[in-house]
Design an enzyme around this catalytic site. Structure first.
Site, PDB file in Angstrom:
ATOM      1  N   GLN A  34     124.299  13.494  65.344  1.00 56.54           N
ATOM      2  CA  GLN A  34     124.498  12.836  66.645  1.00 56.54           C
ATOM      3  C   GLN A  34     125.062  11.429  66.467  1.00 56.54           C
ATOM      4  O   GLN A  34     125.885  10.989  67.265  1.00 56.54           O
ATOM      5  CB  GLN A  34     123.206  12.817  67.447  1.00 56.54           C
ATOM      6  CG  GLN A  34     122.736  14.214  67.803  1.00 56.54           C
ATOM      7  CD  GLN A  34     123.839  15.072  68.421  1.00 56.54           C
ATOM      8  OE1 GLN A  34     124.245  14.874  69.552  1.00 56.54           O
ATOM      9  NE2 GLN A  34     124.342  16.037  67.663  1.00 56.54           N
ATOM     10  N   HIS A  88     114.815  15.225 122.400  1.00 54.26           N
ATOM     11  CA  HIS A  88     114.394  16.309 121.510  1.00 54.26           C
ATOM     12  C   HIS A  88     113.376  17.191 122.239  1.00 54.26           C
ATOM     13  O   HIS A  88     113.459  18.419 122.212  1.00 54.26           O
ATOM     14  CB  HIS A  88     113.711  15.764 120.250  1.00 54.26           C
ATOM     15  CG  HIS A  88     114.608  15.064 119.291  1.00 54.26           C
ATOM     16  ND1 HIS A  88     115.264  13.892 119.585  1.00 54.26           N
ATOM     17  CD2 HIS A  88     114.949  15.375 118.007  1.00 54.26           C
ATOM     18  CE1 HIS A  88     115.963  13.509 118.527  1.00 54.26           C
ATOM     19  NE2 HIS A  88     115.789  14.396 117.563  1.00 54.26           N
ATOM     20  N   HIS A  99     128.881  10.907  66.659  1.00 54.40           N
ATOM     21  CA  HIS A  99     129.638  10.981  67.919  1.00 54.40           C
ATOM     22  C   HIS A  99     130.206   9.625  68.324  1.00 54.40           C
ATOM     23  O   HIS A  99     131.272   9.544  68.903  1.00 54.40           O
ATOM     24  CB  HIS A  99     128.726  11.447  69.064  1.00 54.40           C
ATOM     25  CG  HIS A  99     128.540  12.930  69.119  1.00 54.40           C
ATOM     26  ND1 HIS A  99     129.539  13.784  69.496  1.00 54.40           N
ATOM     27  CD2 HIS A  99     127.468  13.710  68.867  1.00 54.40           C
ATOM     28  CE1 HIS A  99     129.096  15.028  69.467  1.00 54.40           C
ATOM     29  NE2 HIS A  99     127.832  15.014  69.085  1.00 54.40           N
ATOM     30  N   ASP A 118     124.683  22.553  70.146  1.00 54.57           N
ATOM     31  CA  ASP A 118     125.927  21.901  70.563  1.00 54.57           C
ATOM     32  C   ASP A 118     127.054  22.917  70.752  1.00 54.57           C
ATOM     33  O   ASP A 118     127.950  22.705  71.570  1.00 54.57           O
ATOM     34  CB  ASP A 118     126.374  20.878  69.516  1.00 54.57           C
ATOM     35  CG  ASP A 118     125.638  19.552  69.653  1.00 54.57           C
ATOM     36  OD1 ASP A 118     124.922  19.373  70.652  1.00 54.57           O
ATOM     37  OD2 ASP A 118     125.788  18.691  68.755  1.00 54.57           O
ATOM     38  N   GLU A 153     117.642  12.995  74.775  1.00 51.96           N
ATOM     39  CA  GLU A 153     118.576  14.071  75.125  1.00 51.96           C
ATOM     40  C   GLU A 153     118.230  15.335  74.319  1.00 51.96           C
ATOM     41  O   GLU A 153     118.079  16.409  74.873  1.00 51.96           O
ATOM     42  CB  GLU A 153     120.009  13.616  74.796  1.00 51.96           C
ATOM     43  CG  GLU A 153     121.032  14.678  75.115  1.00 51.96           C
ATOM     44  CD  GLU A 153     122.404  14.409  74.520  1.00 51.96           C
ATOM     45  OE1 GLU A 153     122.529  13.540  73.628  1.00 51.96           O
ATOM     46  OE2 GLU A 153     123.362  15.083  74.930  1.00 51.96           O
ATOM     47  N   HIS A 154     118.117  15.156  72.996  1.00 49.83           N
ATOM     48  CA  HIS A 154     117.756  16.279  72.116  1.00 49.83           C
ATOM     49  C   HIS A 154     116.477  15.935  71.379  1.00 49.83           C
ATOM     50  O   HIS A 154     116.382  14.858  70.784  1.00 49.83           O
ATOM     51  CB  HIS A 154     118.822  16.509  71.037  1.00 49.83           C
ATOM     52  CG  HIS A 154     120.201  16.710  71.568  1.00 49.83           C
ATOM     53  ND1 HIS A 154     121.179  15.757  71.465  1.00 49.83           N
ATOM     54  CD2 HIS A 154     120.755  17.760  72.191  1.00 49.83           C
ATOM     55  CE1 HIS A 154     122.291  16.215  72.013  1.00 49.83           C
ATOM     56  NE2 HIS A 154     122.074  17.419  72.467  1.00 49.83           N
TER      57      HIS A 154
HETATM   58  N1  LIG Z   1     125.272  13.674  76.684  1.00 47.35           N
HETATM   59  C1  LIG Z   1     126.070  14.702  76.467  1.00 47.35           C
HETATM   60  O1  LIG Z   1     125.819  15.779  76.970  1.00 47.35           O
HETATM   61  C2  LIG Z   1     127.296  14.546  75.585  1.00 47.35           C
HETATM   62  C3  LIG Z   1     128.066  15.672  75.185  1.00 47.35           C
HETATM   63  C4  LIG Z   1     129.214  15.464  74.394  1.00 47.35           C
HETATM   64  C5  LIG Z   1     129.580  14.165  74.035  1.00 47.35           C
HETATM   65  N2  LIG Z   1     128.801  13.135  74.454  1.00 47.35           N
HETATM   66  C6  LIG Z   1     129.162  11.739  74.220  1.00 47.35           C
HETATM   67  O2  LIG Z   1     130.431  11.574  74.846  1.00 47.35           O
HETATM   68  C7  LIG Z   1     131.043  10.445  74.265  1.00 47.35           C
HETATM   69  C8  LIG Z   1     132.495  10.722  73.973  1.00 47.35           C
HETATM   70  O3  LIG Z   1     133.100   9.478  73.778  1.00 47.35           O
HETATM   71  P1  LIG Z   1     134.583   9.302  73.339  1.00 47.35           P
HETATM   72  O4  LIG Z   1     134.831   7.849  73.284  1.00 47.35           O
HETATM   73  O5  LIG Z   1     134.810  10.130  72.131  1.00 47.35           O
HETATM   74  O6  LIG Z   1     135.460   9.986  74.480  1.00 47.35           O
HETATM   75  P2  LIG Z   1     135.552   9.705  76.049  1.00 47.35           P
HETATM   76  O7  LIG Z   1     136.574  10.655  76.548  1.00 47.35           O
HETATM   77  O8  LIG Z   1     134.240   9.722  76.684  1.00 47.35           O
HETATM   78  O9  LIG Z   1     136.115   8.221  76.170  1.00 47.35           O
HETATM   79  C9  LIG Z   1     137.438   7.905  75.860  1.00 47.35           C
HETATM   80  C10 LIG Z   1     138.013   7.087  76.982  1.00 47.35           C
HETATM   81  O10 LIG Z   1     137.268   5.881  77.127  1.00 47.35           O
HETATM   82  C11 LIG Z   1     138.099   4.899  77.653  1.00 47.35           C
HETATM   83  N3  LIG Z   1     137.942   3.657  76.916  1.00 47.35           N
HETATM   84  C12 LIG Z   1     137.786   3.496  75.582  1.00 47.35           C
HETATM   85  N4  LIG Z   1     137.717   2.188  75.269  1.00 47.35           N
HETATM   86  C13 LIG Z   1     137.861   1.510  76.433  1.00 47.35           C
HETATM   87  C14 LIG Z   1     137.863   0.141  76.780  1.00 47.35           C
HETATM   88  N5  LIG Z   1     137.731  -0.822  75.856  1.00 47.35           N
HETATM   89  N6  LIG Z   1     138.005  -0.192  78.078  1.00 47.35           N
HETATM   90  C15 LIG Z   1     138.139   0.761  79.022  1.00 47.35           C
HETATM   91  N7  LIG Z   1     138.130   2.077  78.752  1.00 47.35           N
HETATM   92  C16 LIG Z   1     137.990   2.443  77.476  1.00 47.35           C
HETATM   93  C17 LIG Z   1     139.515   5.342  77.523  1.00 47.35           C
HETATM   94  O11 LIG Z   1     140.022   5.597  78.795  1.00 47.35           O
HETATM   95  C18 LIG Z   1     139.432   6.667  76.758  1.00 47.35           C
HETATM   96  O12 LIG Z   1     140.306   7.637  77.282  1.00 47.35           O
HETATM   97  C19 LIG Z   1     130.245  10.083  73.027  1.00 47.35           C
HETATM   98  O13 LIG Z   1     129.432   8.982  73.354  1.00 47.35           O
HETATM   99  C20 LIG Z   1     129.386  11.308  72.806  1.00 47.35           C
HETATM  100  O14 LIG Z   1     128.187  10.963  72.169  1.00 47.35           O
HETATM  101  C21 LIG Z   1     127.702  13.288  75.216  1.00 47.35           C
HETATM  102  N1  LIG Z   2     125.907  16.594  70.827  1.00 41.96           N
HETATM  103  C1  LIG Z   2     126.785  16.530  71.972  1.00 41.96           C
HETATM  104  C2  LIG Z   2     125.909  16.268  73.198  1.00 41.96           C
HETATM  105  O1  LIG Z   2     125.272  15.049  73.092  1.00 41.96           O
HETATM  106  C3  LIG Z   2     127.588  17.783  72.187  1.00 41.96           C
HETATM  107  C4  LIG Z   2     128.562  18.125  71.119  1.00 41.96           C
HETATM  108  C5  LIG Z   2     129.781  18.675  71.234  1.00 41.96           C
HETATM  109  N2  LIG Z   2     130.292  18.847  70.014  1.00 41.96           N
HETATM  110  C6  LIG Z   2     129.412  18.424  69.142  1.00 41.96           C
HETATM  111  N3  LIG Z   2     128.370  17.970  69.808  1.00 41.96           N
HETATM  112 ZN   LIG Z   3     126.817  16.837  68.929  1.00 37.60          ZN
END
Ligand SMILES: NC(=O)c1ccc[n+]([C@@H]2O[C@H](COP(=O)([O-])OP(=O)(O)OC[C@H]3O[C@@H](n4cnc5c(N)ncnc54)[C@H](O)[C@@H]3O)[C@@H](O)[C@H]2O)c1
Ligand SMILES: N[C@H](CO)Cc1c[nH]c[nH+]1
Ligand SMILES: [Zn+2]
Length: 441
Positions: free
Chosen positions: A265, A426, A268, A367, A333-334
């Site tokens: 995690q 009413h 990510h 996941d 979350e997990h």
């Molecule tokens: N909780 C869940 O169920 C779950 C599931 C999968 C992934 N996640 C999380 O999702 C997130 C994915 O993040 P990511 O960054 O890879 O992709 P993302 O698509 O969430 O974010 C990318 C976008 O963030 C914006 N951004 C980045 N820097 C910026 C800045 N300085 N100012 C304004 N906008 C900005 C940009 O528009 C970019 O397209 C991770 O935190 C991951 O842990 C959570």
């Molecule tokens: N762990 C993420 C949810 O917090 C989901 C994900 C997608 N791919 C790998 N992991």
């Molecule tokens: Zn994951």
């Protein structure tokens, strides 16, 4: 590379433990005012300038320069093409995962129901799918074909008429697996936009992006903050922000396994949170050693290191009971119950997005392909939110049919209550329906 990993240690016996834990978990330290203000500015710009703002933000934040919004739209044929571009094992894995996710979510489908009272009055609940749902698929630091399946399949099972997906493609790099997953899951339209600007576009609509009824899906701090701000204009599923894992271990699992579960995690996002709780101090030392040993072998060592150093922790507790109490306080979350008899502890778990039972059930399986949804509430919101599910794409309307006799009977009760509220409109409306020879009875 940032400073070498020095994961924080907490001890539940410390008199300041509660304070230290609060500090460790505090969302505010991540979602600070500058993020909030930036997101508000982005939303305002998209509302005022529509597609033009989307094109500008995509250049600024995703490093992708396009001539017009048309270059950020992928037709269904492009999704079909992606299916032909991935390898056979990749297609098989996507289809197997899709099938397992679909089977699980079919069980969540809610049906309409009614019941009839003795006088012919019918009461019930009508379940209707949303007309149009907007799915956020993250794509900044990693690509998430699995999140396409987790978002789209419950929407389709619910019967949503139109499923619109947004996904950033940093520097224009399109991930074929993401598009192939969209094809398999039956996504109707795809826009290659991301971040707060994509959430704003779905919520308010632009010249090209249709306004949806609900925005769902996970994302980074900008996405999660934007979802908070558009709530009310559209529905949202929950706050599904940076990933989190809490492992509760009795000290008898291979420490390398636990270190890698924490990494799974942490990799990510720098903002992700990975915590281990155990009553075994020596085991915590072993996991710390495994972390130090395995970190250099990780492709995403830089992200993991920042996450583990900034937001990770190894927590020593007195016993397993205290470990469970800490887990409920964190509401992760997990939650991995890496213990001999997870069933024995399950009844005491009150707050967690998903619970992984036993040493062999790594969070990573959930996941991708176990079946339950991986879009889950983060930052303690599992206290009141649930995993993304079919129910997020269905809404309910109440059904009330009163027979003449039923209206007459209920009218007497309504009349008394309405007059008690001094709402005589009413009262009189209800009284009109009281059958004449029952008036005043
Ligand atoms: N909780 C869940 O169920 C779950 C599931 C999968 C992934 N996640 C999380 O999702 C997130 C994915 O993040 P990511 O960054 O890879 O992709 P993302 O698509 O969430 O974010 C990318 C976008 O963030 C914006 N951004 C980045 N820097 C910026 C800045 N300085 N100012 C304004 N906008 C900005 C940009 O528009 C970019 O397209 C991770 O935190 C991951 O842990 C959570
Ligand atoms: N762990 C993420 C949810 O917090 C989901 C994900 C997608 N791919 C790998 N992991
Ligand atoms: Zn994951």
């Amino acid at each position: 590379m940032t400073a070498p990993t020095a994961i924080r240690r907490l001890n539940a016996a410390d008199p300041d433990f509660a304070q230290h834990l609060d500090h460790l978990l505090s969302w505010e330290s991540v979602s600070d005012d500058s993020v909030n203000q930036r997101v508000l500015d982005i939303i305002k710009a998209v509302r005022e300038r529509g597609d033009a703002a989307l094109v500008e933000f995509t250049e600024r934040f995703d490093g992708l320069q396009v001539a017009s919004m048309a270059d950020l739209i992928l037709p269904r044929e492009r999704l079909e093409l992606a299916l032909t571009r991935i390898t056979a094992p990749q297609r098989e894995a996507l289809e197997k995962a899709a099938q397992r996710v679909r089977s699980y979510h079919e069980k969540q489908k809610q049906d309409s129901w009614t019941y009839t009272e003795a006088d012919g009055t019918v009461l019930g609940q009508k379940v209707t799918p949303l007309d149009r749902a907007g799915l956020y698929v993250p794509g900044g630091k990693a690509s998430y074909p699995s999140s396409v399946l987790m978002n789209a399949i419950p929407a389709k099972v619910a019967g949503v008429a139109e499923v619109v997906m947004v996904v950033p493609t940093p520097r224009g790099e399109i991930n074929e697996l993401v598009l192939a997953a969209a094809c398999i899951a039956g996504v109707d339209r795809v826009f290659t936009i991301g971040g707060a600007q994509a959430v704003a576009a779905l919520a308010y609509g632009t010249e090209s992006v249709p306004k949806v009824d609900k925005v769902v899906g996970p994302g980074n701090i900008y996405v999660a903050t934007a979802k908070r701000h558009v709530f009310g204009q559209v529905g949202i599923d929950m706050i599904a922000g940076p990933s989190e894992i809490l492992v509760v271990c009795d000290g008898l699992t291979d420490p390398d396994w636990i270190a890698m579960d924490l990494f799974s995690q942490a990799e990510h996002d720098e903002d992700a949170q990975a915590i281990l709780v155990s009553p075994d101090a020596e085991f915590l030392d072993k996991v710390a050693a495994s972390i130090a040993k395995l970190l250099p072998t990780m492709e995403r060592a830089e992200i993991i290191n920042t996450s583990i150093n900034g937001r990770g922790a190894l927590i020593l507790v007195n016993d397993m009971q205290q470990a469970i109490d800490v887990a409920n306080r964190i509401a992760p979350e997990h939650l991995e119950l890496s213990v001999a008899d997870p069933q024995a502890w399950l009844p005491q778990i009150r707050h967690a997005g998903a619970i992984f039972m036993g040493r062999h059930t790594s969070e990573a399986l959930g996941d991708y392909c176990a079946g339950p949804n991986h879009v889950l509430p983060t930052s303690g919101t599992a206290r009141f939110s649930s995993p993304l599910g079919v129910y997020d794409f269905q809404k309910r309307s109440s059904i009330i049919f009163c027979s003449e006799q039923g209206a007459s009977e209920l009218g007497k009760t309504a009349s008394v209550l309405a007059r008690g509220e001094s709402l005589t409109g009413h009262a009189r409306s209800a009284e009109y329906r009281i059958i004449a020879d029952e008036q005043g009875q």
